[in-house]
Design a protein around this motif. Sequence first.
Motif, PDB file in Angstrom:
ATOM      1  N   ILE A  75      -5.850   0.992  -5.355  1.00  0.00           N
ATOM      2  CA  ILE A  75      -4.604   0.642  -4.663  1.00  0.00           C
ATOM      3  C   ILE A  75      -4.850  -0.316  -3.495  1.00  0.00           C
ATOM      4  O   ILE A  75      -4.144  -1.307  -3.342  1.00  0.00           O
ATOM      5  N   ALA A  76      -5.848  -0.047  -2.677  1.00  0.00           N
ATOM      6  CA  ALA A  76      -6.112  -0.912  -1.513  1.00  0.00           C
ATOM      7  C   ALA A  76      -6.488  -2.319  -1.953  1.00  0.00           C
ATOM      8  O   ALA A  76      -6.062  -3.301  -1.338  1.00  0.00           O
ATOM      9  N   ARG A 117       1.125   3.958  -3.102  1.00  0.00           N
ATOM     10  CA  ARG A 117       0.679   5.332  -2.849  1.00  0.00           C
ATOM     11  C   ARG A 117       1.749   6.362  -3.205  1.00  0.00           C
ATOM     12  O   ARG A 117       1.437   7.523  -3.440  1.00  0.00           O
ATOM     13  N   GLN A 118       3.004   5.945  -3.248  1.00  0.00           N
ATOM     14  CA  GLN A 118       4.077   6.867  -3.596  1.00  0.00           C
ATOM     15  C   GLN A 118       4.187   7.093  -5.099  1.00  0.00           C
ATOM     16  O   GLN A 118       4.833   8.044  -5.528  1.00  0.00           O
ATOM     17  N   ARG A 124      -5.753   5.129  -8.844  1.00  0.00           N
ATOM     18  CA  ARG A 124      -5.481   5.369  -7.424  1.00  0.00           C
ATOM     19  C   ARG A 124      -6.556   4.753  -6.518  1.00  0.00           C
ATOM     20  O   ARG A 124      -6.279   4.321  -5.406  1.00  0.00           O
ATOM     21  N   SER A 125      -7.784   4.692  -6.995  1.00  0.00           N
ATOM     22  CA  SER A 125      -8.870   4.151  -6.173  1.00  0.00           C
ATOM     23  C   SER A 125      -8.782   2.635  -5.997  1.00  0.00           C
ATOM     24  O   SER A 125      -9.472   2.072  -5.143  1.00  0.00           O
ATOM     25  N   ASP A 132       0.097   9.298 -10.588  1.00  0.00           N
ATOM     26  CA  ASP A 132      -1.055   8.807 -11.332  1.00  0.00           C
ATOM     27  C   ASP A 132      -0.623   8.248 -12.687  1.00  0.00           C
ATOM     28  O   ASP A 132      -1.183   7.267 -13.170  1.00  0.00           O
ATOM     29  N   LEU A 164       0.828  -1.205   0.000  1.00  0.00           N
ATOM     30  CA  LEU A 164       0.000   0.000   0.000  1.00  0.00           C
ATOM     31  C   LEU A 164       0.864   1.258   0.000  1.00  0.00           C
ATOM     32  O   LEU A 164       0.647   2.180  -0.799  1.00  0.00           O
ATOM     33  N   ASP A 165       1.870   1.294   0.857  1.00  0.00           N
ATOM     34  CA  ASP A 165       2.752   2.462   0.941  1.00  0.00           C
ATOM     35  C   ASP A 165       3.527   2.681  -0.356  1.00  0.00           C
ATOM     36  O   ASP A 165       3.668   3.819  -0.819  1.00  0.00           O
TER      37      ASP A 165
END
Length: 71
Positions: A60-61, A43-44, A57-58, A47, A39-40
């Motif tokens: 990622i989880a 997130r880095q 981006r939505s 886009d 996740l980290d």
Amino acid sequence: MAHAPQTRALANPSAGLLDSLWPALAARVAWYRTYRRTLDELRQLSDRDLADMGMHRSTIADVAREAAGRL
């Protein structure tokens, strides 16, 4: 003749429960570490980088959960 008390007869009834919980706890901690690391890292990314990998981006989880689930 003196008789020593036998302490093994008073076995801890929760020992079996703890023995079965430790592997489950260790697996959950390993899963969570993999999830958070993925996740980290995702997130880095920008886009643009995510789009190059076919991700948004939505999502990622969801991708991090899927990656951690393969342990």
